[in-house]
Design a protein around this motif. Sequence first.
Motif, mmCIF file in Angstrom:
data_model
loop_
_atom_site.group_PDB
_atom_site.id
_atom_site.type_symbol
_atom_site.label_atom_id
_atom_site.label_comp_id
_atom_site.label_asym_id
_atom_site.label_seq_id
_atom_site.Cartn_x
_atom_site.Cartn_y
_atom_site.Cartn_z
ATOM 1 N N ASP A 240 1.005 -6.883 2.104
ATOM 2 C CA ASP A 240 0.606 -6.295 0.972
ATOM 3 C C ASP A 240 -0.388 -7.550 0.900
ATOM 4 O O ASP A 240 -0.685 -8.320 0.708
ATOM 5 C CB ASP A 240 0.942 -5.560 0.303
ATOM 6 N N ARG B 262 3.845 -4.803 -7.272
ATOM 7 C CA ARG B 262 3.094 -3.959 -6.620
ATOM 8 C C ARG B 262 2.730 -2.435 -6.962
ATOM 9 O O ARG B 262 3.865 -2.201 -7.760
ATOM 10 C CB ARG B 262 3.751 -3.683 -5.143
ATOM 11 N N GLU C 79 -3.899 -0.624 -9.431
ATOM 12 C CA GLU C 79 -4.481 -0.642 -7.913
ATOM 13 C C GLU C 79 -3.198 -0.487 -7.086
ATOM 14 O O GLU C 79 -2.066 -0.882 -7.006
ATOM 15 C CB GLU C 79 -4.778 -2.058 -7.487
ATOM 16 N N ASN D 51 -1.099 -0.289 -4.172
ATOM 17 C CA ASN D 51 -0.347 -1.546 -3.361
ATOM 18 C C ASN D 51 -0.897 -0.403 -1.680
ATOM 19 O O ASN D 51 -0.588 0.777 -1.384
ATOM 20 C CB ASN D 51 0.584 -1.932 -3.286
ATOM 21 N N LYS D 52 -0.878 -1.262 -0.387
ATOM 22 C CA LYS D 52 -1.397 -0.586 0.359
ATOM 23 C C LYS D 52 0.507 -0.421 0.788
ATOM 24 O O LYS D 52 0.256 0.181 2.224
ATOM 25 C CB LYS D 52 -1.495 -1.879 1.910
ATOM 26 N N GLN D 53 1.628 -1.069 1.143
ATOM 27 C CA GLN D 53 2.929 -0.607 2.187
ATOM 28 C C GLN D 53 3.612 0.534 1.278
ATOM 29 O O GLN D 53 3.285 1.174 -0.417
ATOM 30 C CB GLN D 53 3.273 -2.344 1.753
ATOM 31 N N LYS E 195 1.792 8.014 -2.499
ATOM 32 C CA LYS E 195 2.289 7.425 -1.523
ATOM 33 C C LYS E 195 2.711 7.608 -1.298
ATOM 34 O O LYS E 195 2.338 8.199 0.583
ATOM 35 C CB LYS E 195 3.584 6.733 -2.041
#
Length: 329
Positions: A47, A100, A105, A107-109, A205
């Motif tokens: 991440d 996160r 922005e 996060n990716k996870q 998400k």
Amino acid sequence: MPLLRTHDHQAPFWLPNGHLQTIFPALFRKIKDVRYTREQIVTPDEDFLNLDWSQTGQGSANALVILSHGLEGDSQRQYILGMVRALTRQGFDCLAWNYRSCGGEMNKQLRFYHSGATEDLETVVRHALLKGYQTIHLMGFSLGGNLTLKYLGEKGKSVYSEIKKAVVFSVPMDLLACSRAIEKPENRLYLKRFLGSLKPKVHAKAAVFPEGINAGDYAKVKTFYDFDHIYTAALHGFEGADDYYRRNSAKYFVESIKIPTLIVNALNDPLVPAESLPQAAISRLPNVWLELTGAGGHCGFRDRKTKNGLYWSEKRAIEFLVEESPAVS
């Protein structure tokens, strides 16, 4: 160490209670002279974290302060900006990191952040050490204060030698008690704000990880306890809200802290009941001080009279960081 009830902080007469002392700075304090340089680093689970630096130009020759913000905050909150401005004027470098999903922005996870996610603070500290800093102080506000204390308690005697001191403000050291406090009718404004900020993150998400998070469950969220039970716990490996609170409340870690640490909470904090603070336990600790102010609200601490735009909390933090360290056992 004995508990200290400080009397030098006096709120303005036109901010007569904890709610106003909390809300006024959040809405009306504007700080426009802090300039950040953003750096994005990769976490061990692939991440990322966005770090905002404010440096004086002397590099690692200076002491560095790592600042951790509050729930649904970021490096642009007035309490962070005010502290960064005050610290850099005193010659400190500052690193204000964004959790996160915070800082503008996503996060990716699948996971977000939470009150005890010390693995991310560890990643930030390790990154700062790679920059060559020999003196690092930690600072946290609200959730970031709990995170900081838990981190130091987990580290105990193995804390990095470069980490010298810590200062935290308005700390919810008992997460269950504070979760219940925010349910009170007089706190519904804060509850609505926090849940309103978290809802679009849940939906974002769910759009990416439909198998991992159900946005429809948000209809069941009426309190902060509900959110932590349905989402925080499930996404971060806890059995439920009670398990999450028990395993991450700083009050269970503070006795293991081995560096000079100052905890500052206001007695009129609407979100952190004074009786939830482990006052008796802290009074026995050799390295930890708890200062209780009569006024200040939650992350407020505006003085009756301000000089150079400084709030009382900023002056107190600098005093603690620059004074000679007491003996550490």
